[in-house]
Design an enzyme around this catalytic site. Sequence first.
Site, PDB file in Angstrom:
ATOM      1  N   GLU A 131       5.035   2.401   3.469  1.00  0.00           N
ATOM      2  CA  GLU A 131       4.303   1.337   3.352  1.00  0.00           C
ATOM      3  C   GLU A 131       3.356   1.367   2.083  1.00  0.00           C
ATOM      4  OE1 GLU A 131       3.779  -1.625   5.445  1.00  0.00           O
ATOM      5  OE2 GLU A 131       3.217  -1.982   3.481  1.00  0.00           O
ATOM      6  N   LYS A 207       8.535  -1.457  -7.513  1.00  0.00           N
ATOM      7  CA  LYS A 207       7.867  -1.992  -6.439  1.00  0.00           C
ATOM      8  C   LYS A 207       8.693  -2.913  -5.993  1.00  0.00           C
ATOM      9  CE  LYS A 207       3.234  -0.210  -7.157  1.00  0.00           C
ATOM     10  NZ  LYS A 207       1.997  -0.515  -8.223  1.00  0.00           N
TER      11      LYS A 207
END
Length: 437
Positions: A131, A207
Amino acid sequence: MVAPLKLGIAGLGTVGAEVVRLIETQARVLAGRSGRGIRVVAVTARSKAKKRGVDLRGVEWVKDPLALATHPEVDCFVELMGGAGDPALSAVEAALGSGKSVVTANKALLAKHGIKLAKAAEKHGGALNFEAAVGAAIPVIKTLREGLAGTGINRVYGILNGTCNYILTRMEQEGLSFAECLKDAQRLGYAEANPSFDVDGHDTAQKLAILASLAFGTKVAQSAVYVEGISSIAPEDLRAAADLGYRVKLLGVAVRTATGIEQRVHPTMVPKSSSIAQVMGVTNAVTIDGEGIPPITLVGPGAGGAATASAVVADIADVARGIRANPFGRPIAQLRDTRKAPMERHEGGYYIRLLARDLPGTAATIATRLAEQKISIESIVQRHPNGAAPSGGKAVPVPVILITYATHEDGVRRALAAVQRDKVITGRPQVIRIEKN
Ligand SMILES: NC(=O)c1ccc[n+]([C@@H]2O[C@H](COP(=O)([O-])OP(=O)(O)OC[C@H]3O[C@@H](n4cnc5c(N)ncnc54)[C@H](OP(=O)(O)O)[C@@H]3O)[C@@H](O)[C@H]2O)c1
Protein backbone atom coordinates in the site's frame (compact mmCIF):
# COMPACT_ATOMS: atom_id res chain seq x y z
CA MET A 1 -4.94 -17.26 22.32
CA VAL A 2 -3.54 -16.57 18.86
CA ALA A 3 0.26 -16.26 18.75
CA PRO A 4 1.59 -12.81 17.87
CA LEU A 5 2.68 -12.07 14.32
CA LYS A 6 6.48 -11.89 14.31
CA LEU A 7 8.13 -9.34 12.05
CA GLY A 8 11.59 -9.09 10.54
CA ILE A 9 12.23 -5.52 9.38
CA ALA A 10 14.94 -4.80 6.77
CA GLY A 11 15.72 -1.08 6.63
CA LEU A 12 15.56 1.30 9.60
CA GLY A 13 15.72 4.63 7.77
CA THR A 14 13.02 7.29 7.40
CA VAL A 15 10.24 4.71 7.03
CA GLY A 16 11.65 1.68 8.86
CA ALA A 17 12.33 3.53 12.12
CA GLU A 18 8.79 4.99 12.04
CA VAL A 19 7.32 1.53 11.50
CA VAL A 20 9.16 0.23 14.57
CA ARG A 21 7.93 3.25 16.56
CA LEU A 22 4.31 2.89 15.40
CA ILE A 23 4.19 -0.82 16.21
CA GLU A 24 5.42 -0.01 19.71
CA THR A 25 3.20 3.02 20.40
CA GLN A 26 0.07 1.51 18.80
CA ALA A 27 0.58 -2.02 20.16
CA ARG A 28 -2.76 -2.20 22.00
CA VAL A 29 -4.81 -0.63 19.23
CA LEU A 30 -3.17 -2.88 16.65
CA ALA A 31 -3.73 -6.01 18.72
CA GLY A 32 -7.38 -5.02 19.13
CA ARG A 33 -7.88 -4.39 15.43
CA SER A 34 -5.91 -7.38 14.19
CA GLY A 35 -7.06 -9.90 16.78
CA ARG A 36 -3.47 -10.71 17.75
CA GLY A 37 -0.29 -9.03 18.90
CA ILE A 38 2.35 -7.81 16.45
CA ARG A 39 6.01 -7.97 17.51
CA VAL A 40 9.27 -6.95 15.87
CA VAL A 41 11.62 -9.88 16.52
CA ALA A 42 14.58 -9.11 14.22
CA VAL A 43 15.91 -6.22 12.15
CA THR A 44 18.69 -5.33 9.74
CA ALA A 45 20.18 -2.20 8.19
CA ARG A 46 23.57 -1.26 6.81
CA SER A 47 24.99 0.14 10.06
CA LYS A 48 24.35 -1.48 13.42
CA ALA A 49 25.95 1.46 15.24
CA LYS A 50 23.68 4.21 13.84
CA LYS A 51 21.30 5.82 16.36
CA ARG A 52 17.71 5.33 15.15
CA GLY A 53 15.71 6.96 17.96
CA VAL A 54 13.74 3.75 18.55
CA ASP A 55 14.02 1.09 21.21
CA LEU A 56 15.54 -2.05 19.72
CA ARG A 57 16.35 -3.78 23.02
CA GLY A 58 15.35 -7.42 22.87
CA VAL A 59 15.24 -7.33 19.05
CA GLU A 60 17.74 -9.54 17.23
CA TRP A 61 20.15 -7.81 14.83
CA VAL A 62 20.67 -9.94 11.70
CA LYS A 63 23.55 -8.82 9.54
CA ASP A 64 22.33 -10.08 6.19
CA PRO A 65 18.90 -9.09 4.75
CA LEU A 66 18.65 -12.50 3.07
CA ALA A 67 19.16 -14.30 6.35
CA LEU A 68 16.49 -12.09 7.92
CA ALA A 69 14.09 -12.87 5.07
CA THR A 70 14.30 -16.61 5.79
CA HIS A 71 14.79 -16.36 9.57
CA PRO A 72 12.81 -19.20 11.21
CA GLU A 73 11.35 -16.86 13.84
CA VAL A 74 10.00 -14.39 11.26
CA ASP A 75 6.41 -14.77 9.95
CA CYS A 76 6.32 -11.55 7.93
CA PHE A 77 9.27 -9.88 6.22
CA VAL A 78 9.02 -6.08 5.99
CA GLU A 79 11.28 -4.71 3.25
CA LEU A 80 12.08 -1.01 3.71
CA MET A 81 15.56 -0.78 2.18
CA GLY A 82 14.46 0.42 -1.26
CA GLY A 83 15.87 -0.13 -4.75
CA ALA A 84 14.80 -2.39 -7.60
CA GLY A 85 17.83 -4.67 -7.25
CA ASP A 86 19.58 -6.56 -4.48
CA PRO A 87 19.45 -6.95 -1.57
CA ALA A 88 15.74 -5.96 -1.69
CA LEU A 89 14.90 -8.21 -4.66
CA SER A 90 16.62 -11.38 -3.48
CA ALA A 91 15.45 -10.89 0.11
CA VAL A 92 11.80 -10.48 -0.94
CA GLU A 93 12.07 -13.46 -3.29
CA ALA A 94 13.59 -15.56 -0.52
CA ALA A 95 10.90 -14.58 2.00
CA LEU A 96 8.08 -15.34 -0.45
CA GLY A 97 9.81 -18.54 -1.54
CA SER A 98 9.79 -19.79 2.03
CA GLY A 99 6.05 -19.09 2.35
CA LYS A 100 6.36 -15.91 4.41
CA SER A 101 4.30 -12.82 3.82
CA VAL A 102 6.02 -9.66 2.65
CA VAL A 103 5.14 -6.01 3.23
CA THR A 104 7.09 -3.41 1.28
CA ALA A 105 6.93 0.28 0.33
CA ASN A 106 9.28 -0.25 -2.59
CA LYS A 107 7.69 1.12 -5.81
CA ALA A 108 10.89 0.61 -7.81
CA LEU A 109 10.95 -3.09 -6.96
CA LEU A 110 7.26 -3.56 -7.75
CA ALA A 111 7.32 -1.58 -10.99
CA LYS A 112 10.20 -3.74 -12.26
CA HIS A 113 9.59 -7.16 -10.67
CA GLY A 114 6.01 -6.94 -9.37
CA ILE A 115 4.64 -9.76 -11.51
CA LYS A 116 7.49 -12.14 -10.75
CA LEU A 117 7.09 -11.44 -7.03
CA ALA A 118 3.30 -11.76 -7.12
CA LYS A 119 3.76 -15.15 -8.84
CA ALA A 120 6.04 -16.28 -6.03
CA ALA A 121 3.52 -15.09 -3.42
CA GLU A 122 0.73 -16.95 -5.22
CA LYS A 123 2.77 -20.14 -5.51
CA HIS A 124 3.91 -20.26 -1.89
CA GLY A 125 0.81 -18.80 -0.22
CA GLY A 126 2.22 -15.66 1.42
CA ALA A 127 0.77 -12.17 1.09
CA LEU A 128 2.56 -9.43 -0.86
CA ASN A 129 1.29 -6.07 0.37
CA PHE A 130 2.53 -2.70 -0.89
CA GLU A 131 0.00 0.00 0.00
CA ALA A 132 2.78 2.48 0.89
CA ALA A 133 4.44 2.17 -2.53
CA VAL A 134 1.95 4.58 -4.15
CA GLY A 135 0.78 7.72 -2.39
CA ALA A 136 2.21 6.62 1.00
CA ALA A 137 -0.67 7.10 3.50
CA ILE A 138 -3.36 7.39 0.80
CA PRO A 139 -5.11 3.99 0.63
CA VAL A 140 -5.25 3.93 -3.16
CA ILE A 141 -4.09 0.34 -3.68
CA LYS A 142 -6.85 -1.01 -1.45
CA THR A 143 -9.38 1.31 -3.07
CA LEU A 144 -8.60 -0.02 -6.54
CA ARG A 145 -8.06 -3.63 -5.52
CA GLU A 146 -10.84 -4.09 -2.98
CA GLY A 147 -13.11 -1.07 -2.65
CA LEU A 148 -13.75 -0.89 -6.40
CA ALA A 149 -13.55 -4.62 -7.14
CA GLY A 150 -17.08 -4.46 -8.59
CA THR A 151 -16.51 -1.38 -10.73
CA GLY A 152 -14.98 -1.08 -14.20
CA ILE A 153 -12.26 1.56 -14.27
CA ASN A 154 -11.88 3.89 -17.25
CA ARG A 155 -9.18 6.20 -16.02
CA VAL A 156 -6.92 6.69 -13.02
CA TYR A 157 -4.76 9.76 -12.71
CA GLY A 158 -3.02 11.70 -10.05
CA ILE A 159 -0.36 13.84 -8.52
CA LEU A 160 2.00 11.14 -7.35
CA ASN A 161 5.16 13.09 -6.62
CA GLY A 162 5.19 15.69 -3.85
CA THR A 163 8.49 17.24 -4.97
CA CYS A 164 7.09 18.19 -8.38
CA ASN A 165 3.83 19.48 -6.94
CA TYR A 166 5.74 21.57 -4.40
CA ILE A 167 7.87 23.10 -7.17
CA LEU A 168 4.90 23.83 -9.46
CA THR A 169 2.89 25.30 -6.57
CA ARG A 170 5.70 27.70 -5.60
CA MET A 171 6.31 28.64 -9.24
CA GLU A 172 2.64 29.47 -9.67
CA GLN A 173 2.12 31.30 -6.38
CA GLU A 174 5.35 33.29 -6.34
CA GLY A 175 6.22 33.60 -10.03
CA LEU A 176 9.61 31.92 -9.42
CA SER A 177 11.62 29.89 -11.92
CA PHE A 178 11.88 26.09 -11.88
CA ALA A 179 15.56 26.31 -10.83
CA GLU A 180 14.82 28.62 -7.88
CA CYS A 181 12.03 26.39 -6.58
CA LEU A 182 14.09 23.23 -7.03
CA LYS A 183 16.88 24.76 -4.94
CA ASP A 184 14.39 25.56 -2.16
CA ALA A 185 12.90 22.07 -2.34
CA GLN A 186 16.40 20.64 -1.88
CA ARG A 187 17.11 22.97 1.07
CA LEU A 188 13.87 21.88 2.76
CA GLY A 189 14.55 18.17 2.18
CA TYR A 190 11.69 17.70 -0.32
CA ALA A 191 14.07 16.97 -3.20
CA GLU A 192 17.14 14.77 -3.43
CA ALA A 193 20.61 16.15 -4.22
CA ASN A 194 20.12 14.42 -7.59
CA PRO A 195 16.52 15.42 -8.31
CA SER A 196 16.24 13.82 -11.75
CA PHE A 197 14.27 10.77 -10.61
CA ASP A 198 11.52 13.05 -9.26
CA VAL A 199 11.51 16.06 -11.61
CA ASP A 200 11.99 14.02 -14.79
CA GLY A 201 8.86 12.02 -13.95
CA HIS A 202 10.35 8.55 -13.34
CA ASP A 203 9.10 8.26 -9.76
CA THR A 204 5.58 9.07 -10.96
CA ALA A 205 5.95 6.55 -13.81
CA GLN A 206 6.79 3.70 -11.41
CA LYS A 207 3.74 4.47 -9.29
CA LEU A 208 1.50 4.87 -12.33
CA ALA A 209 2.58 1.48 -13.71
CA ILE A 210 1.42 -0.14 -10.46
CA LEU A 211 -1.92 1.73 -10.47
CA ALA A 212 -2.55 0.88 -14.13
CA SER A 213 -2.10 -2.81 -13.45
CA LEU A 214 -4.61 -2.70 -10.59
CA ALA A 215 -7.07 -0.58 -12.56
CA PHE A 216 -7.04 -2.50 -15.83
CA GLY A 217 -6.03 -6.05 -14.90
CA THR A 218 -2.82 -5.83 -16.92
CA LYS A 219 0.74 -6.83 -16.08
CA VAL A 220 2.81 -4.02 -14.56
CA ALA A 221 4.74 -2.48 -17.46
CA GLN A 222 6.86 0.51 -16.55
CA SER A 223 8.38 0.52 -20.02
CA ALA A 224 4.91 1.24 -21.45
CA VAL A 225 4.76 4.61 -19.67
CA TYR A 226 5.44 7.74 -21.73
CA VAL A 227 7.41 10.15 -19.50
CA GLU A 228 8.09 13.90 -19.57
CA GLY A 229 9.27 15.92 -16.56
CA ILE A 230 8.63 19.47 -15.39
CA SER A 231 11.98 21.16 -15.95
CA SER A 232 10.84 22.93 -19.14
CA ILE A 233 7.87 24.62 -17.43
CA ALA A 234 8.34 28.38 -17.20
CA PRO A 235 6.57 30.91 -14.96
CA GLU A 236 4.92 32.38 -18.07
CA ASP A 237 3.22 29.02 -18.73
CA LEU A 238 1.75 29.04 -15.24
CA ARG A 239 0.59 32.65 -15.64
CA ALA A 240 -0.99 31.90 -19.00
CA ALA A 241 -2.63 28.75 -17.59
CA ALA A 242 -4.10 30.79 -14.73
CA ASP A 243 -5.46 33.41 -17.14
CA LEU A 244 -7.12 30.65 -19.14
CA GLY A 245 -8.68 28.98 -16.07
CA TYR A 246 -6.14 26.16 -15.62
CA ARG A 247 -3.33 25.02 -13.32
CA VAL A 248 -0.31 22.98 -14.36
CA LYS A 249 0.35 19.73 -12.47
CA LEU A 250 2.66 16.81 -13.13
CA LEU A 251 0.10 14.06 -13.63
CA GLY A 252 0.41 10.35 -14.10
CA VAL A 253 -2.54 9.28 -16.25
CA ALA A 254 -3.61 5.73 -17.15
CA VAL A 255 -6.62 5.57 -19.41
CA ARG A 256 -8.42 2.96 -21.46
CA THR A 257 -8.57 4.05 -25.12
CA ALA A 258 -9.68 2.47 -28.40
CA THR A 259 -6.03 1.69 -29.24
CA GLY A 260 -5.07 0.21 -25.86
CA ILE A 261 -4.05 1.43 -22.41
CA GLU A 262 -2.45 4.86 -22.48
CA GLN A 263 0.01 5.41 -19.61
CA ARG A 264 1.64 8.83 -19.54
CA VAL A 265 3.42 11.16 -17.17
CA HIS A 266 3.78 14.80 -18.19
CA PRO A 267 3.02 18.34 -17.09
CA THR A 268 -0.71 18.73 -17.58
CA MET A 269 -3.15 21.62 -17.59
CA VAL A 270 -6.16 20.82 -15.44
CA PRO A 271 -9.24 23.06 -15.01
CA LYS A 272 -8.87 25.21 -11.89
CA SER A 273 -12.26 23.97 -10.72
CA SER A 274 -11.20 20.28 -10.69
CA SER A 275 -10.45 18.46 -7.42
CA ILE A 276 -6.93 17.67 -8.55
CA ALA A 277 -6.19 21.38 -9.20
CA GLN A 278 -6.81 22.18 -5.52
CA VAL A 279 -3.94 19.93 -4.43
CA MET A 280 -1.01 22.12 -3.49
CA GLY A 281 2.49 21.68 -2.09
CA VAL A 282 3.85 18.22 -1.31
CA THR A 283 0.36 16.67 -1.04
CA ASN A 284 -0.56 13.82 -3.39
CA ALA A 285 -3.94 12.97 -4.93
CA VAL A 286 -5.42 10.25 -7.11
CA THR A 287 -8.68 10.43 -9.04
CA ILE A 288 -10.41 7.26 -10.20
CA ASP A 289 -13.08 7.34 -12.93
CA GLY A 290 -15.22 4.27 -12.44
CA GLU A 291 -18.07 3.16 -14.69
CA GLY A 292 -21.42 4.46 -13.55
CA ILE A 293 -20.12 6.47 -10.59
CA PRO A 294 -18.80 10.02 -10.31
CA PRO A 295 -15.02 10.32 -9.98
CA ILE A 296 -13.45 9.49 -6.62
CA THR A 297 -10.51 11.62 -5.51
CA LEU A 298 -8.26 10.57 -2.65
CA VAL A 299 -5.97 13.25 -1.23
CA GLY A 300 -3.24 13.00 1.40
CA PRO A 301 0.41 12.88 2.31
CA GLY A 302 2.35 10.98 -0.34
CA ALA A 303 5.66 10.80 1.50
CA GLY A 304 7.35 11.15 4.87
CA GLY A 305 8.26 8.63 7.55
CA ALA A 306 5.05 8.77 9.58
CA ALA A 307 2.70 8.84 6.56
CA THR A 308 4.45 5.93 4.86
CA ALA A 309 4.69 3.92 8.09
CA SER A 310 0.92 4.33 8.55
CA ALA A 311 0.30 2.38 5.32
CA VAL A 312 3.05 -0.17 6.01
CA VAL A 313 1.56 -0.95 9.42
CA ALA A 314 -1.95 -1.25 7.93
CA ASP A 315 -0.54 -3.84 5.51
CA ILE A 316 1.08 -5.67 8.43
CA ALA A 317 -2.28 -5.64 10.27
CA ASP A 318 -3.86 -7.35 7.23
CA VAL A 319 -1.24 -10.09 7.41
CA ALA A 320 -1.94 -10.47 11.15
CA ARG A 321 -5.68 -10.85 10.38
CA GLY A 322 -4.90 -13.57 7.84
CA ILE A 323 -6.12 -11.51 4.87
CA ARG A 324 -4.37 -12.40 1.65
CA ALA A 325 -5.43 -10.48 -1.45
CA ASN A 326 -4.11 -11.16 -4.94
CA PRO A 327 -1.30 -8.55 -5.07
CA PHE A 328 -2.51 -7.04 -8.36
CA GLY A 329 -6.19 -7.72 -7.78
CA ARG A 330 -6.53 -11.00 -9.70
CA PRO A 331 -4.71 -14.30 -10.05
CA ILE A 332 -1.54 -13.80 -12.10
CA ALA A 333 -2.81 -16.07 -14.90
CA GLN A 334 -5.68 -13.60 -15.46
CA LEU A 335 -3.48 -10.52 -15.82
CA ARG A 336 -3.19 -9.53 -19.48
CA ASP A 337 -0.16 -8.13 -21.27
CA THR A 338 -0.44 -4.37 -21.56
CA ARG A 339 -1.63 -3.27 -25.01
CA LYS A 340 0.23 0.01 -25.15
CA ALA A 341 -1.63 2.86 -26.83
CA PRO A 342 0.82 4.82 -29.01
CA MET A 343 1.38 8.34 -27.70
CA GLU A 344 1.08 9.71 -31.27
CA ARG A 345 -2.59 8.73 -31.14
CA HIS A 346 -3.20 10.53 -27.84
CA GLU A 347 -6.29 12.66 -28.21
CA GLY A 348 -6.91 15.81 -26.18
CA GLY A 349 -6.63 19.56 -26.06
CA TYR A 350 -3.23 21.26 -26.19
CA TYR A 351 -1.71 24.45 -24.85
CA ILE A 352 0.98 25.69 -27.24
CA ARG A 353 3.26 28.64 -26.50
CA LEU A 354 5.33 29.91 -29.42
CA LEU A 355 7.79 32.76 -29.64
CA ALA A 356 6.62 34.19 -32.97
CA ARG A 357 8.59 36.63 -35.07
CA ASP A 358 6.58 39.87 -35.13
CA LEU A 359 6.33 40.06 -38.91
CA PRO A 360 3.36 40.36 -41.24
CA GLY A 361 1.95 36.94 -42.13
CA THR A 362 3.30 35.06 -39.08
CA ALA A 363 -0.10 34.43 -37.53
CA ALA A 364 -1.51 33.32 -40.89
CA THR A 365 1.38 30.86 -41.39
CA ILE A 366 0.84 29.32 -37.95
CA ALA A 367 -2.91 29.07 -38.52
CA THR A 368 -2.38 27.42 -41.92
CA ARG A 369 0.00 24.79 -40.52
CA LEU A 370 -2.47 23.90 -37.78
CA ALA A 371 -5.38 23.80 -40.26
CA GLU A 372 -3.39 21.45 -42.53
CA GLN A 373 -3.41 18.97 -39.63
CA LYS A 374 -7.14 19.62 -39.01
CA ILE A 375 -6.40 21.23 -35.66
CA SER A 376 -9.10 23.67 -34.51
CA ILE A 377 -8.07 26.55 -32.30
CA GLU A 378 -10.20 27.28 -29.24
CA SER A 379 -8.33 30.47 -28.37
CA ILE A 380 -5.27 32.39 -29.47
CA VAL A 381 -3.59 35.17 -27.51
CA GLN A 382 -0.65 37.23 -28.64
CA ARG A 383 1.13 38.67 -25.63
CA HIS A 384 3.30 41.68 -26.23
CA PRO A 385 5.88 41.60 -23.44
CA ASN A 386 4.88 44.00 -20.61
CA GLY A 387 1.99 45.24 -22.68
CA ALA A 388 4.31 46.86 -25.25
CA ALA A 389 2.84 47.86 -28.58
CA PRO A 390 3.66 45.80 -31.69
CA SER A 391 7.13 46.65 -32.93
CA GLY A 392 6.04 47.95 -36.34
CA GLY A 393 7.93 45.66 -38.65
CA LYS A 394 11.04 44.94 -36.56
CA ALA A 395 11.49 41.20 -36.00
CA VAL A 396 11.02 41.13 -32.20
CA PRO A 397 9.65 37.76 -31.01
CA VAL A 398 6.22 37.86 -29.40
CA PRO A 399 4.76 35.06 -27.28
CA VAL A 400 1.68 33.52 -28.88
CA ILE A 401 -0.47 31.21 -26.80
CA LEU A 402 -2.87 28.80 -28.45
CA ILE A 403 -5.39 26.43 -26.96
CA THR A 404 -6.60 23.73 -29.31
CA TYR A 405 -9.79 21.71 -29.29
CA ALA A 406 -9.30 17.96 -28.90
CA THR A 407 -6.94 16.68 -31.56
CA HIS A 408 -4.29 14.01 -32.09
CA GLU A 409 -0.72 14.27 -30.80
CA ASP A 410 0.88 13.35 -34.14
CA GLY A 411 -0.98 16.23 -35.86
CA VAL A 412 0.29 18.69 -33.26
CA ARG A 413 3.85 17.43 -33.67
CA ARG A 414 3.67 17.66 -37.47
CA ALA A 415 2.14 21.16 -37.39
CA LEU A 416 4.78 22.49 -35.02
CA ALA A 417 7.62 20.92 -37.01
CA ALA A 418 6.28 22.71 -40.09
CA VAL A 419 6.02 26.03 -38.22
CA GLN A 420 9.66 25.63 -37.16
CA ARG A 421 10.71 24.89 -40.73
CA ASP A 422 8.85 28.05 -41.83
CA LYS A 423 11.14 30.05 -39.53
CA VAL A 424 8.26 32.16 -38.22
CA ILE A 425 9.10 31.28 -34.62
CA THR A 426 12.27 31.26 -32.55
CA GLY A 427 13.24 28.54 -30.07
CA ARG A 428 11.28 25.39 -29.34
CA PRO A 429 7.50 25.48 -29.00
CA GLN A 430 6.21 24.75 -25.51
CA VAL A 431 3.45 22.14 -25.53
CA ILE A 432 1.35 21.16 -22.50
CA ARG A 433 -1.45 18.61 -22.77
CA ILE A 434 -4.83 19.46 -21.27
CA GLU A 435 -6.70 16.91 -19.18
CA LYS A 436 -10.41 17.55 -18.77
CA ASN A 437 -12.28 16.19 -15.77
N1 LIG B 1 10.67 8.18 2.62
C1 LIG B 1 9.45 8.27 2.09
O1 LIG B 1 8.77 9.29 2.22
C2 LIG B 1 8.88 7.10 1.33
C3 LIG B 1 7.55 7.18 0.85
C4 LIG B 1 7.00 6.09 0.18
C5 LIG B 1 7.78 4.98 -0.04
N2 LIG B 1 9.07 4.94 0.42
C6 LIG B 1 9.86 3.73 0.16
O2 LIG B 1 10.25 3.15 1.40
C7 LIG B 1 11.49 2.49 1.26
C8 LIG B 1 12.45 3.04 2.32
O3 LIG B 1 12.63 4.42 2.12
P1 LIG B 1 13.35 5.35 3.22
O4 LIG B 1 13.00 6.75 2.84
O5 LIG B 1 13.07 4.87 4.58
O6 LIG B 1 14.88 5.09 2.86
P2 LIG B 1 16.15 5.41 3.77
O7 LIG B 1 15.82 6.44 4.78
O8 LIG B 1 17.27 5.62 2.85
O9 LIG B 1 16.39 4.04 4.57
C9 LIG B 1 16.85 2.88 3.95
C10 LIG B 1 17.22 1.89 5.03
O10 LIG B 1 17.63 0.69 4.40
C11 LIG B 1 18.91 0.32 4.91
N3 LIG B 1 19.67 -0.30 3.84
C12 LIG B 1 19.96 0.24 2.63
N4 LIG B 1 20.70 -0.61 1.91
C13 LIG B 1 20.86 -1.70 2.68
C14 LIG B 1 21.57 -2.93 2.52
N5 LIG B 1 22.26 -3.18 1.40
N6 LIG B 1 21.54 -3.83 3.52
C15 LIG B 1 20.85 -3.56 4.67
N7 LIG B 1 20.19 -2.42 4.88
C16 LIG B 1 20.19 -1.50 3.91
C17 LIG B 1 19.56 1.60 5.39
O11 LIG B 1 20.53 1.29 6.38
P3 LIG B 1 21.37 2.45 7.16
O12 LIG B 1 20.33 3.24 7.92
O13 LIG B 1 22.27 1.71 8.08
O14 LIG B 1 22.04 3.23 6.11
C18 LIG B 1 18.36 2.36 5.93
O15 LIG B 1 18.11 1.99 7.27
C19 LIG B 1 11.93 2.76 -0.19
O16 LIG B 1 11.55 1.69 -1.00
C20 LIG B 1 11.14 4.00 -0.58
O17 LIG B 1 10.91 4.10 -1.97
C21 LIG B 1 9.62 5.97 1.10
